[in-house]
Design an enzyme around this catalytic site. Structure first.
Site, PDB file in Angstrom:
ATOM      1  N   GLU A 168       4.067  -6.235   7.112  1.00 21.13           N
ATOM      2  CA  GLU A 168       3.254  -5.295   7.875  1.00 21.13           C
ATOM      3  C   GLU A 168       3.585  -5.267   9.365  1.00 21.13           C
ATOM      4  OE1 GLU A 168       0.823  -6.399   4.233  1.00 21.13           O
ATOM      5  OE2 GLU A 168       2.062  -7.458   5.701  1.00 21.13           O
ATOM      6  N   ALA A 212       0.838  -1.200   0.000  1.00 19.44           N
ATOM      7  CA  ALA A 212       0.000   0.000   0.000  1.00 19.44           C
ATOM      8  C   ALA A 212       0.871   1.246   0.000  1.00 19.44           C
ATOM      9  CB  ALA A 212      -0.918  -0.004   1.218  1.00 19.44           C
ATOM     10  N   GLY A 221       0.609  -5.507   0.162  1.00 23.36           N
ATOM     11  CA  GLY A 221      -0.521  -5.546  -0.751  1.00 23.36           C
ATOM     12  C   GLY A 221      -0.167  -6.094  -2.119  1.00 23.36           C
ATOM     13  N   GLU A 224      -0.418  -9.703  -1.746  1.00 23.31           N
ATOM     14  CA  GLU A 224      -1.838 -10.052  -1.610  1.00 23.31           C
ATOM     15  C   GLU A 224      -2.534 -10.016  -2.958  1.00 23.31           C
ATOM     16  OE1 GLU A 224      -3.120  -8.587   2.805  1.00 23.31           O
ATOM     17  OE2 GLU A 224      -2.227  -7.061   1.513  1.00 23.31           O
TER      18      GLU A 224
END
Length: 250
Positions: free
Chosen positions: A129, A62, A106, A109
């Site tokens: 994270e 992100a 992300g 992901e």
């Protein structure tokens, strides 16, 4: 400049993330990717898709600066990413991730939501994270154990460590490693092969894999439905006539 460029190659659509320097996943980028996905799904001429990154990164998670500025809107950002990655995973058309560099947070992901993951030797994977005092928010703790098992997923999630392409291949996170200069073309060739297969059968396989609770009864029901399609008639006839079938998705 578009954050997600699009290029159609026959029946395959190539999406390229372009958010320098590391293709971080900002809200605008996710929105552009969602819109591009909508158009590809609505286009009957498109039967498969490839997602890759511009430059030396696939996607490094992100966009942290914009993430911090969201304030109370962070929940909307998280929901949007979850919904988009779920749509990628549940897409009626197969989607391949051509991972041209680090896929972290992300980015990993997103790659895990794709059907096939093909990486270059320089690719790296991880969910870092925890090092920021947070946890994955777009399916990292859900998809990672399904793909590589709980033991390996626990190690990566708790430590935040990144792994290289060789280890990712060994533990089942990716399917192939391809030299960087051949990566996108290889992924497009794989997508082109999928695009030549019967769309309804591919969709049924994806639905069964995404919903294991359907079990044998669900498989038998899908099989019976497919046997009544024109594609099944074409496939069986072509097999008997020793020719290449022409599937039309009906």
């Amino acid at each position: 400049m578009a954050l997600v460029s699009q290029e159609q190659r026959d029946h395959v659509m190539l999406f390229e993330l372009n958010h320098p320097p590391v293709n971080s996943l900002s809200f605008p980028l996710l929105q552009e990717l969602s819109e591009a996905l909508d158009m590809a799904l609505a286009n009957d001429d498109i039967r498969a898709m490839v997602i890759t990154g511009h430059g030396s990164f696939f996607a490094a998670g992100a966009d942290i600066p914009s993430f911090l500025q969201l304030g109370n809107d962070v929940n909307e950002f998280l929901r949007y990413g979850v919904k988009l990655f779920d749509r990628i995973e549940q897409s009626a058309k197969p989607i391949i991730a051509a991972i041209n560099g680090p896929a972290l947070g992300g980015g990993n992901e997103m790659a895990m939501a794709c059907d096939l993951r093909i990486a270059c030797p320089d690719a790296r994977f991880g969910q870092p994270e925890v090092n920021l005092g947070i946890i994955p928010g777009w399916g990292g703790s859900v998809r990672l154990p399904k793909l590589i098992g709980r033991s390996q997923a626990t190690r990566l999630l708790l430590t935040g460590d990144a792994i290289d392409a060789d280890e990712a291949l060994r533990i089942g996170l990716i399917h192939h490693i391809v030299p960087s200069h051949l990566l996108v073309e290889y992924a497009l060739n794989q997508a082109d092969r999928l695009a030549s297969l019967p769309p309804l059968a591919l969709q049924a396989i994806k639905e069964l894999l995404a919903n294991p609770e359907l079990g044998q009864a669900g498989e038998s029901e899908k099989m019976a439905q497919l046997m009544r399609t024109d594609d099944a008639t074409e496939g069986i006839t072509a097999f008997l006539q020793k020719r290449r079938p022409q599937f039309r998705g009906r």
